[in-house]
Design an enzyme around this catalytic site. Structure first.
Site, PDB file in Angstrom:
ATOM      1  N   HIS A  49     -28.371  28.443  35.325  1.00 33.26           N
ATOM      2  CA  HIS A  49     -28.346  27.557  34.163  1.00 33.26           C
ATOM      3  C   HIS A  49     -29.128  26.309  34.569  1.00 33.26           C
ATOM      4  O   HIS A  49     -29.256  26.008  35.764  1.00 33.26           O
ATOM      5  CB  HIS A  49     -26.913  27.189  33.788  1.00 33.26           C
ATOM      6  CG  HIS A  49     -26.150  28.347  33.232  1.00 33.26           C
ATOM      7  ND1 HIS A  49     -25.026  28.857  33.806  1.00 33.26           N
ATOM      8  CD2 HIS A  49     -26.392  29.090  32.123  1.00 33.26           C
ATOM      9  CE1 HIS A  49     -24.596  29.880  33.092  1.00 33.26           C
ATOM     10  NE2 HIS A  49     -25.406  30.047  32.066  1.00 33.26           N
ATOM     11  N   ASP A  52     -27.205  24.275  36.860  1.00 28.79           N
ATOM     12  CA  ASP A  52     -26.992  24.823  38.209  1.00 28.79           C
ATOM     13  C   ASP A  52     -28.120  24.315  39.103  1.00 28.79           C
ATOM     14  O   ASP A  52     -27.926  24.060  40.287  1.00 28.79           O
ATOM     15  CB  ASP A  52     -27.057  26.365  38.224  1.00 28.79           C
ATOM     16  CG  ASP A  52     -25.923  27.023  37.448  1.00 28.79           C
ATOM     17  OD1 ASP A  52     -24.797  26.511  37.495  1.00 28.79           O
ATOM     18  OD2 ASP A  52     -26.198  28.060  36.794  1.00 28.79           O
ATOM     19  N   GLU A 174     -30.023  36.572  24.855  1.00 24.44           N
ATOM     20  CA  GLU A 174     -28.875  37.391  25.304  1.00 24.44           C
ATOM     21  C   GLU A 174     -27.864  37.458  24.158  1.00 24.44           C
ATOM     22  O   GLU A 174     -27.049  36.554  23.978  1.00 24.44           O
ATOM     23  CB  GLU A 174     -28.242  36.770  26.556  1.00 24.44           C
ATOM     24  CG  GLU A 174     -27.099  37.605  27.113  1.00 24.44           C
ATOM     25  CD  GLU A 174     -26.479  37.012  28.384  1.00 24.44           C
ATOM     26  OE1 GLU A 174     -27.170  36.286  29.128  1.00 24.44           O
ATOM     27  OE2 GLU A 174     -25.304  37.279  28.617  1.00 24.44           O
ATOM     28  N   ASP A 248     -14.287  38.432  26.419  1.00 28.12           N
ATOM     29  CA  ASP A 248     -15.376  38.908  27.281  1.00 28.12           C
ATOM     30  C   ASP A 248     -14.868  38.969  28.725  1.00 28.12           C
ATOM     31  O   ASP A 248     -14.592  37.941  29.336  1.00 28.12           O
ATOM     32  CB  ASP A 248     -16.529  37.893  27.147  1.00 28.12           C
ATOM     33  CG  ASP A 248     -17.780  38.315  27.879  1.00 28.12           C
ATOM     34  OD1 ASP A 248     -17.822  39.450  28.396  1.00 28.12           O
ATOM     35  OD2 ASP A 248     -18.716  37.504  27.930  1.00 28.12           O
TER      36      ASP A 248
HETATM   37  C1  XLS Z   1     -22.031  34.417  28.849  1.00 27.86           C
HETATM   38  C2  XLS Z   1     -23.321  34.651  29.404  1.00 27.86           C
HETATM   39  C3  XLS Z   1     -23.990  33.528  30.151  1.00 27.86           C
HETATM   40  C4  XLS Z   1     -25.453  33.831  30.178  1.00 27.86           C
HETATM   41  C5  XLS Z   1     -26.371  32.824  30.703  1.00 27.86           C
HETATM   42  O1  XLS Z   1     -21.367  35.334  28.384  1.00 27.86           O
HETATM   43  O2  XLS Z   1     -23.242  35.798  30.185  1.00 27.86           O
HETATM   44  O3  XLS Z   1     -23.453  33.369  31.404  1.00 27.86           O
HETATM   45  O4  XLS Z   1     -25.602  35.031  30.851  1.00 27.86           O
HETATM   46  O5  XLS Z   1     -26.367  31.700  29.927  1.00 27.86           O
HETATM   47 MG    MG Z   2     -24.445  37.228  30.610  1.00 26.23          MG
END
Ligand code: XLS
Ligand code: MG
Length: 344
Positions: A49, A52, A174, A248
């Site tokens: 990120h 990070d 994503e 999740d």
């Molecule tokens: C959250 C996501 C996050 C992304 C990157 O569910 O997996 O960590 O992969 O921002």
């Molecule tokens: Mg992810």
């Protein structure tokens, strides 16, 4: 034809074990120690990120921010690691409470777009041309609070901003259907790739597919991956596992459904995943029960399972499978696959 598999994870995948119902249960592992662990665990690249790379991002000047990103790049070199991508963390700042690109407050939308341009600069400084966009809060808690068509236009405009900011940057969306929002605006691969076509540079917008996110959408991860592969748009994966429709979970890859995991490995291998430099990301969480000395096993175990399943995939009897497909004896094909999965 065969895939080329190099593995990666993010620093957030080594974590203290806090969850919404309880505090941290493990010590914080320092960033430098995490970097040492990558190679030890069999990984070659780091997913970041923006904060990070540059902690306290909002409190530094741009010059200081980029100097810090260059210092991280030098550290990666020392450890023989690459940066795979940088993702703007758009879900923690008070200005993103109601979304970032789709916030109803123009000042908040402006903050999100500024942060994304800076994220692109950080990516360049740390040595990658790939941005991952997990649009955590682009969606609604309450359907009537936003206009979904206008929200889509706003997401396109924000992505255009980044594409214009750097003509070589690529953006992998994503998708995730929910959590933290009740409903998210770009819930699936299909939405993400349709959105790509609306941007100023469709060829530079693809996807990062996370297994658990796809399962939460009620879809099959290997089919979503195949869809993106057919478009040449699968630029990263976040492999993990998920036990049904709930929060999740980010469970270790293959730990819930071995056959579903096998099919993800199968589609990636069949379509030469990795031959353009793509990495296999493992976005997995350690169980809260793990102690300080055993809280990286979820990463090495996920990688081990991927490689074990790759052996299973590569030892399939393709002649026998083709024969059963030709005869349309799918019951026998089912048994053939299950027997193979169980070791023959
Ligand atoms: C959250 C996501 C996050 C992304 C990157 O569910 O997996 O960590 O992969 O921002
Ligand atoms: Mg992810």
């Amino acid at each position: 034809m065969a895939g080329t598999f190099r593995f990666t994870f993010g620093p957030w995948n080594i974590h203290e074990g806090a969850d919404p119902f309880g505090p941290a249960v493990r010590d914080t592992v320092a960033f430098n120690r995490k970097l040492e662990l990558y190679r030890e665990l069999g990984f070659e690249a780091v997913q970041f990120h923006d904060d990070d790379v540059v902690p306290d991002l909002g409190e530094r000047s741009v010059a200081d921010t980029l100097a810090q990103a260059r210092a991280v790049r030098a550290k990666l070199d020392e450890h023989g690691l690459a940066a795979e991508f940088v993702a703007p963390r758009l879900w923690e700042d008070p200005r993103t409470i109601d979304g970032a690109f789709t916030s109803n407050d123009p000042a908040c939308r402006g903050y999100a777009r500024d942060r994304c341009r800076l994220c692109v600069d950080i990516a360049n400084a740390v040595g990658t041309k790939l941005i991952v966009l997990w649009m955590a809060r682009e969606g609604t808690y309450l359907r009537e609070s936003k206009d979904s068509a206008q929200a889509t236009d706003r997401i396109v405009a924000a992505i255009d901003d980044m594409l214009r900011h750097d003509p070589d940057i690529r953006i992998a969306i994503e998708p995730k259907p929910n959590e933290p929002m009740d409903q998210s605006y770009i819930p699936t691969t299909g939405h993400a790739l349709a959105l790509a076509q609306r941007t100023v540079s469709p060829s530079r917008v693809g996807v990062n597919i996370e297994s658990a996110h796809v399962i939460l959408a009620g879809l099959d991860p290997s089919d979503e991956m195949g869809f993106a592969l057919s478009f040449g748009k699968l630029w990263s994966v976040h492999l993990n596992d998920q036990n049904g429709l709930k929060f999740d979970q980010d469970k270790s890859f293959a730990s819930v459904d071995l056959r579903r995991a096998f099919n993800q490995v199968r589609v990636l291998d069949a379509h030469d995943y990795g031959s353009n430099g793509e990495y296999v990301g493992l976005d997995v969480k350690a169980m809260r029960t793990q102690g300080d000395d055993t809280a990286t096993k979820h990463l090495s175990n996920s990688r081990t399972m991927f490689l074990r399943l790759l052996d299973v995939v590569r030892s399939l009897d393709h002649g026998a499978i083709q024969d059963l497909i030709a005869k349309r004896d799918y019951e026998e094909l089912d048994l053939h696959i299950m027997t193979h999965l169980m070791g023959g």
